[in-house]
Design an enzyme around this catalytic site. Structure first.
Site, mmCIF file in Angstrom:
data_model
loop_
_atom_site.group_PDB
_atom_site.id
_atom_site.type_symbol
_atom_site.label_atom_id
_atom_site.label_comp_id
_atom_site.label_asym_id
_atom_site.label_seq_id
_atom_site.Cartn_x
_atom_site.Cartn_y
_atom_site.Cartn_z
ATOM 1 N N ARG A 1 35.159 -34.667 -50.968
ATOM 2 C CA ARG A 1 35.693 -34.143 -49.709
ATOM 3 C C ARG A 1 36.944 -33.283 -49.909
ATOM 4 N NH1 ARG A 1 32.756 -37.217 -45.951
ATOM 5 N NH2 ARG A 1 32.309 -39.276 -46.764
ATOM 6 N N ARG B 1 30.589 -44.470 -35.265
ATOM 7 C CA ARG B 1 30.484 -44.172 -36.683
ATOM 8 C C ARG B 1 31.770 -44.564 -37.414
ATOM 9 N NH1 ARG B 1 31.383 -38.070 -38.992
ATOM 10 N NH2 ARG B 1 30.747 -38.519 -41.110
ATOM 11 N N ARG C 1 40.522 -39.196 -49.441
ATOM 12 C CA ARG C 1 39.206 -39.844 -49.496
ATOM 13 C C ARG C 1 38.468 -39.435 -50.787
ATOM 14 N NH1 ARG C 1 36.190 -38.914 -44.055
ATOM 15 N NH2 ARG C 1 34.928 -40.618 -44.895
ATOM 16 N N ASN D 1 35.223 -28.345 -36.477
ATOM 17 C CA ASN D 1 35.088 -29.475 -37.404
ATOM 18 C C ASN D 1 33.656 -29.421 -37.913
ATOM 19 O OD1 ASN D 1 34.896 -31.808 -38.844
ATOM 20 N ND2 ASN D 1 35.862 -33.115 -37.293
ATOM 21 N N HIS E 1 39.890 -31.598 -39.280
ATOM 22 C CA HIS E 1 39.256 -32.850 -39.688
ATOM 23 C C HIS E 1 40.028 -33.999 -39.075
ATOM 24 C CE1 HIS E 1 36.719 -30.679 -42.405
ATOM 25 N NE2 HIS E 1 37.791 -30.023 -42.801
ATOM 26 N N HIS F 1 32.039 -29.037 -46.889
ATOM 27 C CA HIS F 1 32.098 -29.148 -48.351
ATOM 28 C C HIS F 1 30.898 -28.492 -49.045
ATOM 29 C CE1 HIS F 1 35.029 -32.016 -46.988
ATOM 30 N NE2 HIS F 1 34.105 -32.774 -46.453
ATOM 31 N N SER G 1 39.931 -37.151 -40.260
ATOM 32 C CA SER G 1 40.494 -37.939 -41.361
ATOM 33 C C SER G 1 41.247 -37.028 -42.333
ATOM 34 C CB SER G 1 39.367 -38.658 -42.107
ATOM 35 O OG SER G 1 38.477 -37.718 -42.693
ATOM 36 N N ALA H 1 30.444 -32.639 -42.778
ATOM 37 C CA ALA H 1 30.118 -32.552 -44.203
ATOM 38 C C ALA H 1 29.749 -31.136 -44.644
ATOM 39 C CB ALA H 1 28.990 -33.522 -44.531
ATOM 40 N N TYR I 1 37.204 -43.017 -38.320
ATOM 41 C CA TYR I 1 37.164 -41.993 -37.271
ATOM 42 C C TYR I 1 37.608 -42.492 -35.895
ATOM 43 C CZ TYR I 1 34.497 -39.515 -40.843
ATOM 44 O OH TYR I 1 34.111 -38.910 -42.014
ATOM 45 N N PRO J 1 27.796 -32.008 -38.070
ATOM 46 C CA PRO J 1 26.910 -33.171 -38.209
ATOM 47 C C PRO J 1 27.621 -34.516 -38.145
ATOM 48 C CG PRO J 1 27.170 -32.022 -40.305
ATOM 49 C CD PRO J 1 27.754 -31.137 -39.258
ATOM 50 N N ASN J 2 26.960 -35.429 -37.492
ATOM 51 C CA ASN J 2 27.369 -36.841 -37.354
ATOM 52 C C ASN J 2 28.547 -37.050 -36.416
ATOM 53 O OD1 ASN J 2 25.381 -37.847 -39.265
ATOM 54 N ND2 ASN J 2 26.612 -36.843 -40.833
ATOM 55 N N GLU K 1 40.143 -24.721 -38.834
ATOM 56 C CA GLU K 1 39.355 -25.832 -39.394
ATOM 57 C C GLU K 1 40.081 -27.132 -39.085
ATOM 58 O OE1 GLU K 1 38.932 -25.533 -43.669
ATOM 59 O OE2 GLU K 1 38.292 -27.627 -43.856
HETATM 60 C C1 DQA Z 1 35.283 -34.923 -41.264
HETATM 61 C C2 DQA Z 1 35.470 -35.138 -42.775
HETATM 62 C C3 DQA Z 1 34.202 -34.792 -43.525
HETATM 63 O O1 DQA Z 1 34.379 -35.002 -44.918
HETATM 64 C C4 DQA Z 1 33.050 -35.665 -43.051
HETATM 65 O O2 DQA Z 1 31.862 -35.298 -43.703
HETATM 66 C C5 DQA Z 1 32.897 -35.666 -41.576
HETATM 67 C C6 DQA Z 1 34.087 -35.694 -40.735
HETATM 68 C C7 DQA Z 1 36.528 -35.379 -40.466
HETATM 69 O O3 DQA Z 1 36.643 -34.957 -39.316
HETATM 70 O O4 DQA Z 1 37.343 -36.152 -40.960
HETATM 71 O O5 DQA Z 1 31.789 -35.708 -41.064
HETATM 72 O O6 DQA Z 1 35.102 -33.543 -41.025
#
Ligand code: DQA
Length: 142
Positions: free
Chosen positions: A109, A18, A105, A72, A98, A78, A100, A75, A23, A10-11, A96
């Site tokens: 997270r 974003r 953070r 990836n 990420h 978590h 960031s 969210a 990011y 998501p996102n 897995e």
């Molecule tokens: C993320 C880190 C997650 O905590 C966050 O919700 C994301 C992006 C990252 O790639 O840093 O959507 O997965």
């Protein structure tokens, strides 16, 4: 030809727009071109969804045939026991990733529900986290 599936949650469709301070400014489609030219010997497929069940369906679909999955989960990392179970249910190794450094953070997270089901975790290197994950998956096959 080796087949690697990238799955973004998501996102992550909004990369580039974003929170660029977290990011970065680049969209994922542009970065995908960089990845594909970096690994010409690998078929790199890409899927993104904001819907948890669609991510699970994709893992089921490719998880018995692809050589590796770079996930990836955004969210859902978590929150999702269902993604944890899906990773355990398939045969293809999952890394897995990420963008960031989630440990630098917010505290919510810091916990990943999927790490223990994955082969390994790479985080904090920006989009380069994906390249590092592919390197690791290729190394598993060498
Ligand atoms: C993320 C880190 C997650 O905590 C966050 O919700 C994301 C992006 C990252 O790639 O840093 O959507 O997965």
């Amino acid at each position: 030809m080796m087949k690697i599936q990238i799955v973004n949650g998501p996102n992550l469709n909004l990369l580039g727009k974003r929170e660029p301070s977290v990011y970065g400014n680049g969209c994922f489609e542009d970065y995908l071109k960089v990845l594909r030219s970096r690994f010409p010997e690998v078929e790199i497929d890409f899927f993104q969804s904001n819907v948890e069940g669609e991510l699970i369906n994709k893992l089921h679909e490719v998880g018995f045939s692809a050589d590796g999955i770079v996930l990836n989960a955004g969210a859902y990392t978590h929150t999702s026991v269902a993604l944890h179970d899906a990773i355990r249910a398939i045969q293809t190794p999952v890394v897995e990733v990420h963008i960031s450094n989630v440990h630098a953070r917010e505290e919510f997270r810091h916990k990943s529900l999927i790490s223990s089901a994955c082969k390994g975790v790479i985080l904090g290197f920006g989009l380069d986290s994906y390249r590092l994950a592919i390197e690791a998956l290729l190394e598993l096959k060498r």
